[in-house]
Design a protein around this motif. Structure first.
Motif, short mmCIF file in Angstrom:
data_model
loop_
_atom_site.label_atom_id
_atom_site.label_comp_id
_atom_site.label_asym_id
_atom_site.label_seq_id
_atom_site.Cartn_x
_atom_site.Cartn_y
_atom_site.Cartn_z
N LEU A 174 -0.93 -15.27 12.78
CA LEU A 174 -1.66 -14.43 11.83
C LEU A 174 -1.16 -12.99 11.77
CD1 LEU A 174 -5.28 -15.63 12.57
CD2 LEU A 174 -3.77 -16.31 10.69
N TYR A 175 -0.12 -12.68 12.51
CA TYR A 175 0.40 -11.31 12.59
C TYR A 175 0.67 -10.73 11.21
CZ TYR A 175 3.66 -7.49 13.45
OH TYR A 175 4.29 -6.28 13.46
N GLN A 176 0.23 -9.49 11.01
CA GLN A 176 0.51 -8.76 9.77
C GLN A 176 0.90 -7.35 10.17
OE1 GLN A 176 -2.81 -8.26 7.10
NE2 GLN A 176 -1.44 -8.28 5.35
N ASN A 177 2.13 -6.99 9.88
CA ASN A 177 2.65 -5.68 10.26
C ASN A 177 1.88 -4.57 9.56
OD1 ASN A 177 4.38 -3.23 10.06
ND2 ASN A 177 5.73 -4.48 11.33
N ARG A 178 1.36 -3.66 10.35
CA ARG A 178 0.51 -2.58 9.83
C ARG A 178 1.26 -1.69 8.85
NH1 ARG A 178 -2.16 2.20 13.38
NH2 ARG A 178 -3.60 2.93 11.80
N GLU A 179 2.49 -1.32 9.17
CA GLU A 179 3.27 -0.43 8.31
C GLU A 179 3.64 -1.12 7.00
OE1 GLU A 179 3.75 2.81 8.81
OE2 GLU A 179 2.52 2.54 10.58
N GLU A 180 4.01 -2.40 7.06
CA GLU A 180 4.35 -3.13 5.84
C GLU A 180 3.12 -3.26 4.94
OE1 GLU A 180 6.12 -6.84 6.87
OE2 GLU A 180 7.83 -5.89 7.84
N SER A 181 1.95 -3.50 5.54
CA SER A 181 0.71 -3.61 4.77
C SER A 181 0.38 -2.29 4.09
CB SER A 181 -0.46 -4.00 5.68
OG SER A 181 -0.24 -5.25 6.25
N LYS A 182 0.57 -1.20 4.82
CA LYS A 182 0.30 0.13 4.27
C LYS A 182 1.22 0.43 3.09
CE LYS A 182 -0.43 3.15 7.45
NZ LYS A 182 -0.24 4.16 8.51
N LEU A 183 2.51 0.09 3.24
CA LEU A 183 3.47 0.32 2.16
C LEU A 183 3.14 -0.55 0.95
CD1 LEU A 183 6.84 0.49 4.15
CD2 LEU A 183 5.66 2.36 2.98
N GLU A 184 2.72 -1.78 1.17
CA GLU A 184 2.36 -2.68 0.07
C GLU A 184 1.14 -2.15 -0.69
OE1 GLU A 184 2.79 -5.65 -2.54
OE2 GLU A 184 4.15 -5.25 -0.89
N ARG A 185 0.14 -1.64 0.03
CA ARG A 185 -1.04 -1.06 -0.62
C ARG A 185 -0.67 0.18 -1.44
NH1 ARG A 185 -3.46 -2.24 4.32
NH2 ARG A 185 -3.32 -0.09 4.97
N GLN A 186 0.23 1.00 -0.89
CA GLN A 186 0.67 2.18 -1.63
C GLN A 186 1.42 1.78 -2.89
OE1 GLN A 186 2.95 4.34 1.25
NE2 GLN A 186 1.17 5.36 2.13
N LYS A 187 2.25 0.76 -2.79
CA LYS A 187 3.00 0.29 -3.95
C LYS A 187 2.05 -0.26 -5.01
CE LYS A 187 6.81 -2.17 -3.38
NZ LYS A 187 7.67 -3.35 -3.12
N GLN A 188 1.03 -1.01 -4.59
CA GLN A 188 0.06 -1.57 -5.54
C GLN A 188 -0.73 -0.46 -6.22
OE1 GLN A 188 -2.24 -4.31 -3.23
NE2 GLN A 188 -0.75 -5.95 -3.43
N SER A 189 -1.16 0.54 -5.47
CA SER A 189 -1.93 1.62 -6.08
C SER A 189 -1.06 2.45 -7.02
CB SER A 189 -2.57 2.51 -5.02
OG SER A 189 -1.60 3.22 -4.31
N HIS A 190 0.22 2.59 -6.70
CA HIS A 190 1.14 3.34 -7.56
C HIS A 190 1.39 2.57 -8.86
CE1 HIS A 190 4.23 6.16 -8.67
NE2 HIS A 190 5.07 5.16 -8.86
N ASN A 191 1.44 1.24 -8.76
CA ASN A 191 1.70 0.40 -9.93
C ASN A 191 0.46 0.18 -10.79
OD1 ASN A 191 4.36 0.12 -9.22
ND2 ASN A 191 4.06 -1.82 -8.18
N TYR A 192 -0.67 0.72 -10.37
CA TYR A 192 -1.91 0.57 -11.11
C TYR A 192 -1.81 1.45 -12.35
CZ TYR A 192 -6.96 -0.11 -11.57
OH TYR A 192 -8.21 -0.46 -12.00
N SER A 193 -1.39 0.89 -13.47
CA SER A 193 -1.05 1.65 -14.67
C SER A 193 -2.28 2.24 -15.36
CB SER A 193 -0.30 0.76 -15.66
OG SER A 193 -1.17 -0.24 -16.14
N LEU A 194 -2.03 3.15 -16.28
CA LEU A 194 -3.09 3.81 -17.04
C LEU A 194 -3.88 2.79 -17.85
CD1 LEU A 194 -4.52 6.38 -17.95
CD2 LEU A 194 -2.81 6.60 -19.74
N SER A 195 -3.19 1.85 -18.49
CA SER A 195 -3.91 0.85 -19.28
C SER A 195 -4.81 -0.01 -18.40
CB SER A 195 -2.93 -0.02 -20.07
OG SER A 195 -2.11 -0.76 -19.20
N SER A 196 -4.37 -0.32 -17.19
CA SER A 196 -5.20 -1.09 -16.26
C SER A 196 -6.44 -0.29 -15.86
CB SER A 196 -4.43 -1.44 -14.99
OG SER A 196 -3.33 -2.24 -15.30
N ARG A 197 -6.25 1.01 -15.66
CA ARG A 197 -7.38 1.87 -15.30
C ARG A 197 -8.39 1.95 -16.44
NH1 ARG A 197 -4.18 6.91 -12.49
NH2 ARG A 197 -3.22 5.67 -10.86
N VAL A 198 -7.88 2.10 -17.66
CA VAL A 198 -8.77 2.18 -18.83
C VAL A 198 -9.52 0.87 -19.01
CG1 VAL A 198 -8.81 2.38 -21.36
CG2 VAL A 198 -7.41 3.96 -20.00
#
Length: 123
Positions: free
Chosen positions: A71-95
């Motif tokens: 079940l191991y999940q690398n903490r740093e990789e998870s953090k980078l993935e969350r940052q990438k997802q939040s960055h890719n959250y486009s304006l149209s998705s927010r609207v």
């Protein structure tokens, strides 16, 4: 056929292999050939960098000294993935998300606008 390198003997092997054919190192979880078995490198423990250890949701009996884990999940990789997802959250998705959350408010504002237009045109 995908290949990987054995973490112990570094021989190229099939990625679906449960054990390394050369050194017999167990590569997959017991009885679950589709689940990879993560291994610590050197003298480190997997828990030192695992998300589940830091958020205290791990219930693995070998915690905090686990050297192998499915079940191991690398903490740093998870953090980078969350940052990438939040960055890719486009304006149209927010609207679109805001509109879905505030449908009632938009309906009331629309009705008020219609009432205002009716009042202006009838007077």
């Amino acid at each position: 056929m995908a290949t990987i390198s054995c973490p112990r003997c570094h021989q190229i092997i099939n990625s679906q292999a449960i054990n390394c054919p050369q050194c017999q190192l167990l590569l997959k979880a017991y009885g679950h050939p589709g689940i990879p078995l993560h291994r610590a490198q050197g003298n480190d423990h997997l828990c030192d960098s695992c998300t589940y250890h830091f958020d205290n949701t791990c219930n693995f009996p070998q915690r905090p000294y686990a050297r192998d884990c499915t079940l191991y999940q690398n903490r740093e990789e998870s953090k980078l993935e969350r940052q990438k997802q939040s960055h890719n959250y486009s304006l149209s998705s927010r609207v679109n998300s805001w509109i879905k959350r505030h449908q009632t408010l938009l309906l009331i504002l629309g009705l008020l606008l219609i009432c205002l237009l009716i009042t202006l045109f009838t007077s």
